[in-house]
Motif scaffolding. Structure first.
Motif, mmCIF file in Angstrom:
data_model
loop_
_atom_site.group_PDB
_atom_site.id
_atom_site.type_symbol
_atom_site.label_atom_id
_atom_site.label_comp_id
_atom_site.label_asym_id
_atom_site.label_seq_id
_atom_site.Cartn_x
_atom_site.Cartn_y
_atom_site.Cartn_z
ATOM 1 N N LEU A 111 1.226 -0.910 -0.040
ATOM 2 C CA LEU A 111 -0.096 0.121 -0.126
ATOM 3 C C LEU A 111 0.588 0.971 -0.019
ATOM 4 C CD1 LEU A 111 -2.413 -1.167 2.707
ATOM 5 C CD2 LEU A 111 -2.803 -0.824 0.222
ATOM 6 N N LEU A 112 2.239 1.586 0.834
ATOM 7 C CA LEU A 112 2.925 2.341 0.648
ATOM 8 C C LEU A 112 3.475 2.737 -0.653
ATOM 9 C CD1 LEU A 112 4.795 2.382 4.106
ATOM 10 C CD2 LEU A 112 4.017 4.204 2.877
ATOM 11 N N SER A 113 3.517 1.371 -1.106
ATOM 12 C CA SER A 113 3.768 1.915 -2.862
ATOM 13 C C SER A 113 2.996 2.704 -3.729
ATOM 14 C CB SER A 113 4.436 0.742 -3.731
ATOM 15 O OG SER A 113 3.215 -0.693 -3.619
ATOM 16 N N ASP A 114 1.817 2.753 -3.316
ATOM 17 C CA ASP A 114 0.538 3.989 -3.871
ATOM 18 C C ASP A 114 0.530 4.879 -4.359
ATOM 19 O OD1 ASP A 114 -1.750 5.013 -5.429
ATOM 20 O OD2 ASP A 114 -2.390 3.050 -4.814
ATOM 21 N N SER A 115 1.089 5.824 -4.989
ATOM 22 C CA SER A 115 1.038 7.104 -4.948
ATOM 23 C C SER A 115 0.263 7.435 -4.833
ATOM 24 C CB SER A 115 1.439 7.527 -6.726
ATOM 25 O OG SER A 115 2.602 6.798 -6.930
ATOM 26 N N ARG A 116 -1.186 7.400 -4.792
ATOM 27 C CA ARG A 116 -2.007 7.467 -4.476
ATOM 28 C C ARG A 116 -1.874 8.554 -2.300
ATOM 29 N NH1 ARG A 116 -3.648 4.332 -8.358
ATOM 30 N NH2 ARG A 116 -4.904 4.854 -9.925
ATOM 31 N N LEU A 117 -1.600 7.459 -2.120
ATOM 32 C CA LEU A 117 -1.021 7.867 -0.691
ATOM 33 C C LEU A 117 -0.940 8.348 -0.762
ATOM 34 C CD1 LEU A 117 -2.096 6.229 2.049
ATOM 35 C CD2 LEU A 117 -0.207 5.337 1.881
ATOM 36 N N HIS A 118 0.372 8.889 -1.152
ATOM 37 C CA HIS A 118 1.435 10.053 -1.058
ATOM 38 C C HIS A 118 1.086 11.323 -1.310
ATOM 39 C CE1 HIS A 118 4.671 6.843 0.632
ATOM 40 N NE2 HIS A 118 4.171 6.061 -0.424
ATOM 41 N N LEU A 119 0.131 11.260 -2.140
ATOM 42 C CA LEU A 119 -0.747 12.489 -1.858
ATOM 43 C C LEU A 119 -1.717 13.374 -1.734
ATOM 44 C CD1 LEU A 119 -0.611 11.803 -6.370
ATOM 45 C CD2 LEU A 119 0.557 13.353 -5.450
ATOM 46 N N PHE A 120 -2.561 11.542 -1.254
ATOM 47 C CA PHE A 120 -3.706 12.622 -0.248
ATOM 48 C C PHE A 120 -3.053 12.713 1.527
ATOM 49 C CE2 PHE A 120 -6.019 10.205 3.545
ATOM 50 C CZ PHE A 120 -6.868 10.814 2.857
ATOM 51 N N LEU A 121 -1.778 12.541 1.485
ATOM 52 C CA LEU A 121 -1.124 12.065 2.776
ATOM 53 C C LEU A 121 -0.180 13.891 2.722
ATOM 54 C CD1 LEU A 121 0.004 8.997 4.305
ATOM 55 C CD2 LEU A 121 -1.848 10.233 4.710
ATOM 56 N N GLN A 122 0.035 13.701 1.215
ATOM 57 C CA GLN A 122 1.330 14.842 1.328
ATOM 58 C C GLN A 122 0.667 16.183 0.228
ATOM 59 O OE1 GLN A 122 5.164 12.638 1.364
ATOM 60 N NE2 GLN A 122 5.193 13.387 3.404
ATOM 61 N N THR A 123 -0.122 15.976 -0.027
ATOM 62 C CA THR A 123 -0.921 16.344 -0.573
ATOM 63 C C THR A 123 -1.745 17.704 -0.424
ATOM 64 O OG1 THR A 123 -1.929 16.419 -2.635
ATOM 65 C CG2 THR A 123 1.055 16.323 -2.760
ATOM 66 N N GLN A 124 -2.585 18.802 -0.521
ATOM 67 C CA GLN A 124 -4.024 18.923 -0.406
ATOM 68 C C GLN A 124 -4.583 18.888 -2.101
ATOM 69 O OE1 GLN A 124 -4.363 20.592 2.436
ATOM 70 N NE2 GLN A 124 -6.094 19.345 2.658
ATOM 71 N N LEU A 125 -4.450 18.261 -2.964
ATOM 72 C CA LEU A 125 -5.402 18.124 -4.288
ATOM 73 C C LEU A 125 -5.994 17.318 -3.825
ATOM 74 C CD1 LEU A 125 -2.330 16.424 -6.148
ATOM 75 C CD2 LEU A 125 -3.465 18.544 -6.862
ATOM 76 N N SER A 126 -7.073 17.711 -4.730
ATOM 77 C CA SER A 126 -8.372 16.673 -4.527
ATOM 78 C C SER A 126 -8.309 15.279 -5.352
ATOM 79 C CB SER A 126 -9.370 17.410 -5.203
ATOM 80 O OG SER A 126 -9.501 17.745 -6.667
ATOM 81 N N PRO A 127 -9.466 14.515 -4.586
ATOM 82 C CA PRO A 127 -9.572 13.011 -5.588
ATOM 83 C C PRO A 127 -9.071 13.277 -6.798
ATOM 84 C CG PRO A 127 -10.673 13.451 -3.525
ATOM 85 C CD PRO A 127 -10.433 14.831 -3.730
ATOM 86 N N GLU A 128 -9.689 14.401 -7.740
ATOM 87 C CA GLU A 128 -9.623 13.775 -9.041
ATOM 88 C C GLU A 128 -8.503 14.446 -9.581
ATOM 89 O OE1 GLU A 128 -14.220 14.722 -7.762
ATOM 90 O OE2 GLU A 128 -11.766 15.388 -7.473
ATOM 91 N N ASP A 129 -8.081 15.282 -8.716
ATOM 92 C CA ASP A 129 -6.490 16.095 -9.004
ATOM 93 C C ASP A 129 -5.563 14.846 -9.179
ATOM 94 O OD1 ASP A 129 -7.499 18.223 -10.169
ATOM 95 O OD2 ASP A 129 -6.779 19.311 -8.776
ATOM 96 N N MET A 130 -5.925 14.049 -7.582
ATOM 97 C CA MET A 130 -4.852 12.587 -7.782
ATOM 98 C C MET A 130 -5.269 11.995 -8.640
ATOM 99 S SD MET A 130 -4.900 12.337 -3.315
ATOM 100 C CE MET A 130 -6.814 13.107 -2.937
ATOM 101 N N GLU A 131 -6.220 11.416 -9.217
ATOM 102 C CA GLU A 131 -5.974 10.571 -9.967
ATOM 103 C C GLU A 131 -5.165 10.825 -11.756
ATOM 104 O OE1 GLU A 131 -7.135 7.656 -10.009
ATOM 105 O OE2 GLU A 131 -8.287 7.617 -8.439
ATOM 106 N N ALA A 132 -5.264 12.279 -11.436
ATOM 107 C CA ALA A 132 -4.933 12.575 -13.006
ATOM 108 C C ALA A 132 -3.795 13.153 -12.897
ATOM 109 C CB ALA A 132 -5.096 13.866 -13.131
ATOM 110 N N CYS A 133 -2.547 13.018 -11.441
ATOM 111 C CA CYS A 133 -1.241 13.719 -11.191
ATOM 112 C C CYS A 133 -0.869 12.233 -11.933
ATOM 113 C CB CYS A 133 -1.132 13.894 -10.176
ATOM 114 S SG CYS A 133 0.571 13.973 -9.705
ATOM 115 N N VAL A 134 -1.603 10.674 -10.949
ATOM 116 C CA VAL A 134 -1.143 9.571 -10.787
ATOM 117 C C VAL A 134 -1.239 9.219 -12.367
ATOM 118 C CG1 VAL A 134 -1.697 6.699 -10.101
ATOM 119 C CG2 VAL A 134 -1.848 9.228 -8.525
ATOM 120 N N SER A 135 -2.109 9.443 -12.958
ATOM 121 C CA SER A 135 -2.128 8.489 -14.967
ATOM 122 C C SER A 135 -1.466 9.754 -15.430
ATOM 123 C CB SER A 135 -4.005 8.178 -15.127
ATOM 124 O OG SER A 135 -4.288 9.541 -15.045
#
Length: 201
Positions: A111-135
């Motif tokens: 789970l620690l290898s999932d970029s979404r987790l790091h964006l969730f914990l260390q940025t204020q990006l919205s879920p939509e923007d986190m998805e866009a960043c990861v993809s």
């Protein structure tokens, strides 16, 4: 005799400071501060602080589960129709449940290898923007997003103390501009004080 000290990796996560955020005259929700302190090589930033709401935790769990189907993820505190944001017991019970959820998540290497987790914990990006960043749909990478957020939000106690000692401290209470959880590619909004959002709790 040379002694070599092996520093064990640690990740400390605190979910704290629940705050009622007023979205409009009719609707309010609660968000929580997530504080991370770690020496783990998995993390881009060793200290970070963001605010998230319950709905975003639900999104995170769904995304982590879809990417790690063989892992049984811990449960979030149940979303009860009787939840009262003005009841300190209700709010603290949920806060404790969210913290326990993150503590368990952070013990799993997959789970620690999932970029979404790091964006969730260390940025204020919205879920939509986190998805866009990861993809790969944004012009900034995951690491860029985390570094940009950190540069805009350097409000950790140690840094505040350093600023008191040396430089001009007049702007220490000013928050970075925040227009909710949907920053553009150019500006990643932040603010551990309070960051209004536009989604349901």
């Amino acid at each position: 005799l040379i002694l070599i000290m092996h520093l064990q990796e640690f990740v400390t996560v605190l979910v704290r400071d629940p705050r009622i955020q007023k979205e409009d005259s009719w609707y309010s929700y609660i968000d929580y501060e997530i504080f991370i302190h770690t020496n783990s090589i998995c993390f881009t930033r060793k200290t970070s602080c963001v605010r998230r709401r319950f709905r975003e935790f639900v999104w995170l769990r769904q995304r982590l589960q879809s990417n790690a189907v063989l892992i049984q993820l811990p449960e979030l505190p149940s979303k009860t129709p009787f939840f009262n944001m003005n009841n300190p017991h209700h709010v603290d019970h949920r806060r404790q449940g969210l913290q326990e959820f993150l503590e368990k998540i952070l013990q799993d290497a997959l789970l620690l290898s999932d970029s979404r987790l790091h964006l969730f914990l260390q940025t204020q990006l919205s879920p939509e923007d986190m998805e866009a960043c990861v993809s790969g749909q944004t012009k900034f990478s995951v690491a860029d997003a985390i570094h940009s957020f950190a540069s805009l939000n350097r409000r950790f106690p140690i840094e505040d103390e350093e600023r008191k000692k040396g430089k001009n401290y007049a702007d220490s209470d000013s928050e970075s501009s925040s227009s909710g959880l949907r920053p553009s590619d150019d500006s990643i909004s932040c603010g551990c004080k309070a960051s209004p959002a536009s989604e349901e709790s």
